[in-house]
Design a protein around this motif. Sequence first.
Motif, PDB file in Angstrom:
ATOM      1  N   PHE A 149       0.825  -1.214   0.000  1.00 58.35           N
ATOM      2  CA  PHE A 149       0.000   0.000   0.000  1.00 58.35           C
ATOM      3  C   PHE A 149       0.857   1.259   0.000  1.00 58.35           C
ATOM      4  O   PHE A 149       0.422   2.301  -0.514  1.00 58.35           O
ATOM      5  CB  PHE A 149      -0.959  -0.021   1.183  1.00 58.35           C
ATOM      6  N   ALA A 150       2.072   1.177   0.550  1.00 57.41           N
ATOM      7  CA  ALA A 150       2.979   2.318   0.466  1.00 57.41           C
ATOM      8  C   ALA A 150       3.373   2.580  -0.987  1.00 57.41           C
ATOM      9  O   ALA A 150       3.468   3.742  -1.420  1.00 57.41           O
ATOM     10  CB  ALA A 150       4.226   2.065   1.313  1.00 57.41           C
ATOM     11  N   TRP A 151       3.587   1.536  -1.760  1.00 52.63           N
ATOM     12  CA  TRP A 151       3.902   1.692  -3.189  1.00 52.63           C
ATOM     13  C   TRP A 151       2.742   2.357  -3.925  1.00 52.63           C
ATOM     14  O   TRP A 151       2.953   3.244  -4.753  1.00 52.63           O
ATOM     15  CB  TRP A 151       4.216   0.325  -3.793  1.00 52.63           C
ATOM     16  N   ARG A 152       1.530   1.904  -3.599  1.00 51.46           N
ATOM     17  CA  ARG A 152       0.364   2.525  -4.238  1.00 51.46           C
ATOM     18  C   ARG A 152       0.259   4.002  -3.862  1.00 51.46           C
ATOM     19  O   ARG A 152      -0.081   4.844  -4.707  1.00 51.46           O
ATOM     20  CB  ARG A 152      -0.915   1.781  -3.824  1.00 51.46           C
ATOM     21  N   PHE A 153       0.548   4.307  -2.619  1.00 50.21           N
ATOM     22  CA  PHE A 153       0.492   5.694  -2.170  1.00 50.21           C
ATOM     23  C   PHE A 153       1.526   6.539  -2.898  1.00 50.21           C
ATOM     24  O   PHE A 153       1.258   7.698  -3.273  1.00 50.21           O
ATOM     25  CB  PHE A 153       0.709   5.765  -0.659  1.00 50.21           C
ATOM     26  N   MET A 154       2.720   5.995  -3.101  1.00 45.37           N
ATOM     27  CA  MET A 154       3.765   6.751  -3.791  1.00 45.37           C
ATOM     28  C   MET A 154       3.399   7.005  -5.253  1.00 45.37           C
ATOM     29  O   MET A 154       3.793   8.016  -5.837  1.00 45.37           O
ATOM     30  CB  MET A 154       5.103   5.997  -3.723  1.00 45.37           C
ATOM     31  N   GLN A 155       2.610   6.106  -5.835  1.00 43.96           N
ATOM     32  CA  GLN A 155       2.184   6.309  -7.218  1.00 43.96           C
ATOM     33  C   GLN A 155       1.070   7.349  -7.312  1.00 43.96           C
ATOM     34  O   GLN A 155       1.047   8.156  -8.254  1.00 43.96           O
ATOM     35  CB  GLN A 155       1.682   4.981  -7.815  1.00 43.96           C
ATOM     36  N   LYS A 156       0.165   7.324  -6.354  1.00 42.09           N
ATOM     37  CA  LYS A 156      -0.943   8.280  -6.330  1.00 42.09           C
ATOM     38  C   LYS A 156      -1.307   8.533  -4.869  1.00 42.09           C
ATOM     39  O   LYS A 156      -1.833   7.650  -4.193  1.00 42.09           O
ATOM     40  CB  LYS A 156      -2.142   7.748  -7.103  1.00 42.09           C
ATOM     41  N   PRO A 157      -1.052   9.737  -4.348  1.00 43.73           N
ATOM     42  CA  PRO A 157      -1.206  10.007  -2.908  1.00 43.73           C
ATOM     43  C   PRO A 157      -2.661  10.110  -2.457  1.00 43.73           C
ATOM     44  O   PRO A 157      -3.214  11.206  -2.311  1.00 43.73           O
ATOM     45  CB  PRO A 157      -0.477  11.338  -2.728  1.00 43.73           C
ATOM     46  N   ARG A 158      -3.255   8.952  -2.216  1.00 44.98           N
ATOM     47  CA  ARG A 158      -4.620   8.911  -1.697  1.00 44.98           C
ATOM     48  C   ARG A 158      -4.596   8.499  -0.224  1.00 44.98           C
ATOM     49  O   ARG A 158      -3.660   7.848   0.240  1.00 44.98           O
ATOM     50  CB  ARG A 158      -5.461   7.937  -2.511  1.00 44.98           C
ATOM     51  N   LEU A 159      -5.661   8.870   0.474  1.00 44.50           N
ATOM     52  CA  LEU A 159      -5.681   8.658   1.916  1.00 44.50           C
ATOM     53  C   LEU A 159      -5.870   7.191   2.298  1.00 44.50           C
ATOM     54  O   LEU A 159      -5.329   6.748   3.319  1.00 44.50           O
ATOM     55  CB  LEU A 159      -6.780   9.509   2.556  1.00 44.50           C
ATOM     56  N   LEU A 160      -6.641   6.425   1.507  1.00 41.42           N
ATOM     57  CA  LEU A 160      -6.893   5.032   1.865  1.00 41.42           C
ATOM     58  C   LEU A 160      -5.605   4.195   1.881  1.00 41.42           C
ATOM     59  O   LEU A 160      -5.329   3.513   2.877  1.00 41.42           O
ATOM     60  CB  LEU A 160      -7.932   4.412   0.933  1.00 41.42           C
ATOM     61  N   PRO A 161      -4.795   4.206   0.805  1.00 41.73           N
ATOM     62  CA  PRO A 161      -3.543   3.432   0.900  1.00 41.73           C
ATOM     63  C   PRO A 161      -2.604   3.953   1.983  1.00 41.73           C
ATOM     64  O   PRO A 161      -1.867   3.171   2.591  1.00 41.73           O
ATOM     65  CB  PRO A 161      -2.922   3.574  -0.502  1.00 41.73           C
ATOM     66  N   ALA A 162      -2.650   5.265   2.251  1.00 40.33           N
ATOM     67  CA  ALA A 162      -1.819   5.803   3.331  1.00 40.33           C
ATOM     68  C   ALA A 162      -2.260   5.246   4.682  1.00 40.33           C
ATOM     69  O   ALA A 162      -1.435   4.846   5.505  1.00 40.33           O
ATOM     70  CB  ALA A 162      -1.896   7.328   3.336  1.00 40.33           C
ATOM     71  N   ALA A 163      -3.582   5.211   4.908  1.00 36.71           N
ATOM     72  CA  ALA A 163      -4.105   4.669   6.165  1.00 36.71           C
ATOM     73  C   ALA A 163      -3.784   3.188   6.306  1.00 36.71           C
ATOM     74  O   ALA A 163      -3.372   2.720   7.379  1.00 36.71           O
ATOM     75  CB  ALA A 163      -5.603   4.911   6.247  1.00 36.71           C
ATOM     76  N   LEU A 164      -3.952   2.425   5.210  1.00 40.27           N
ATOM     77  CA  LEU A 164      -3.667   0.992   5.259  1.00 40.27           C
ATOM     78  C   LEU A 164      -2.182   0.738   5.475  1.00 40.27           C
ATOM     79  O   LEU A 164      -1.810  -0.224   6.167  1.00 40.27           O
ATOM     80  CB  LEU A 164      -4.151   0.323   3.972  1.00 40.27           C
ATOM     81  N   THR A 165      -1.340   1.587   4.920  1.00 48.09           N
ATOM     82  CA  THR A 165       0.097   1.467   5.183  1.00 48.09           C
ATOM     83  C   THR A 165       0.376   1.614   6.669  1.00 48.09           C
ATOM     84  O   THR A 165       1.114   0.814   7.266  1.00 48.09           O
ATOM     85  CB  THR A 165       0.889   2.522   4.394  1.00 48.09           C
ATOM     86  N   GLY A 166      -0.200   2.641   7.292  1.00 50.53           N
ATOM     87  CA  GLY A 166       0.003   2.850   8.719  1.00 50.53           C
ATOM     88  C   GLY A 166      -0.520   1.701   9.558  1.00 50.53           C
ATOM     89  O   GLY A 166       0.120   1.290  10.541  1.00 50.53           O
ATOM     90  N   ILE A 167      -1.674   1.151   9.191  1.00 49.63           N
ATOM     91  CA  ILE A 167      -2.262   0.039   9.944  1.00 49.63           C
ATOM     92  C   ILE A 167      -1.373  -1.201   9.871  1.00 49.63           C
ATOM     93  O   ILE A 167      -1.055  -1.825  10.892  1.00 49.63           O
ATOM     94  CB  ILE A 167      -3.680  -0.271   9.427  1.00 49.63           C
ATOM     95  N   PHE A 168      -0.976  -1.554   8.653  1.00 47.61           N
ATOM     96  CA  PHE A 168      -0.154  -2.758   8.509  1.00 47.61           C
ATOM     97  C   PHE A 168       1.230  -2.574   9.124  1.00 47.61           C
ATOM     98  O   PHE A 168       1.788  -3.511   9.712  1.00 47.61           O
ATOM     99  CB  PHE A 168      -0.048  -3.159   7.035  1.00 47.61           C
ATOM    100  N   MET A 169       1.797  -1.390   9.011  1.00 42.24           N
ATOM    101  CA  MET A 169       3.092  -1.139   9.644  1.00 42.24           C
ATOM    102  C   MET A 169       2.962  -1.162  11.171  1.00 42.24           C
ATOM    103  O   MET A 169       3.868  -1.606  11.873  1.00 42.24           O
ATOM    104  CB  MET A 169       3.660   0.202   9.183  1.00 42.24           C
TER     105      MET A 169
END
Length: 546
Positions: free
Chosen positions: A155-175
């Motif tokens: 999800f961090a990779w997806r966020f780096m490609q397009k900065p949306r809040l959902l992949p950012a939140a999922l990155t934080g949760i999984f990390m």
Amino acid sequence: MKIIEFLRRRIKPAHVLIMIMAAAFLLRAISALHRPMIANDETIYVRMAENLADGNRPFDMMGLTTTTWTPLLPVLTLFLVTFFGDYISSAYLLVVTFGALLLLPVYLLAKQMFSERTGLLAAALMALSPLLIDYSSSIYSEGIYSFFLMMGLVFAWRFMQKPRLLPAALTGIFMGLAYLANATATYYIFILIVMGLAVARKNNSWNGFVRGLAIMVAFFCILAAPYVLFLHQELGKWTFTGKDLYSNRRILDLGWDTPDGLMLNGMQLTDDGREIRILDLNKSSQNSSVVRYIAGHPGQSTRQFRQNYETFILDILPVVFFVGWLPLLGLGIFGQSSDRRRGAGIGYILIMSLPALLVLLLWQQGPRYYVPFVPLWLIIAAEGWRYLEDWGRDYVDGSDALARKSQWSRIVPWIAGSLVVLPVLPFVNTIIKHQTNLTVYRQAGEWIRQEAGPGSKIMSTDLSAAYYAGGQSILIPKADYELTAKYARNKGDDYLVITGQDIAKWRPELDRLLHDAVDHPEWILVDTEKNSSGNVAYVFRFTGKE
């Protein structure tokens, strides 16, 4: 060939992935079933779960509240125990399941970076990796940590490609979940923050990235906060990890990170004879700074890093990464002309491998510490495998003689697959048929439990004797007979479990235990256990208590 073509049209990539994951689960389950006992750190994780179930604090095998071992594996084990009843079986089911699930984020990340074909090939390599089979069928937290870490990186990779809040939140949760299995997940948060800001600067898109990074950090902190508060309560200082990094660093410099160094030097008694040196080092270094230590000893730190690097290349790497797959890494990086997407993917993997340098700098050497990096490296190897297939097809198509036989082009993937898969199978078989001569410790522990009931304090070189006895563990110091007896008296020891091999290799000072009873009046031989390997464990009852 017609059957293959029919299956190729009917079976979708998702079906292939499920079959590979099922095969991975089966291999890991068989490997776990071949393990006759748990030992060392495995006993600590299971004992933590047992103590939590009893409403106690997460005590380790020495009866102390542990901050070194993280809580996620024991907590998840405790959850499964409510359904299956047995702690060891529940823990094995947990690690085997996460070991198979780990293929999913690896497939997703490889698919996003390169292609769906690379994703499936990466999943196949994951399924067959001897190291991953080994640590996904042992009760360690590495498989669980690697799963949540890789999901976070997807999800961090997806966020780096397009900065949306959902992949950012999922990155934080999984990390955050990864952090509860291994505190080194914190390093990735810092790496992702720096990377996100760099991408924001490059794309001149500050608002989206800053908001996303703030959401990522917020969710990570929410999940990490309870454990950080627990560490503060236990250690009396604010820290993100219960592992004593200063102590780890000092252990490296003192040469206690090898079996010989630990058993011959680290296990010696302090001058007052009341504690073992490595345990005393852990106690005395709680408020020391590893950063200040490294900065104050640059020459020594550089030499230690170089020594660890040589150890890694010569001894650890062949165990961590199957040697036959190393050429695939080179093909994956250099085999094809790199487009922007592919170059970004390889760069992302290499950046996320940077914490491996910290292992070389701060931790004792061992394959276990590199488990979280292997999935990343296997993605590059899978890209090399795909290049090998493409090269084979191009060669066939470029040959007039072979091109006229269309079936040659169809069997190229099978030939490439055979070159990749067949060499690793003997190593997989060796891992699955895991053998150990430590079963005498289990036998001795079970005998003590049967004779004395749970709760005994047991001195041994292996924690499993105390675990199977339902008691607490006391380490055997590297000392002469009289000092060892005095140490046992201070610790309230009840039993000593030791093998002839232990005495011959590590504790020749205790050789008199194998002689007549008059030579060792403090310890009375009460049982002898022998396993099919011919290893013998001697059980002594300590009578020298004050």
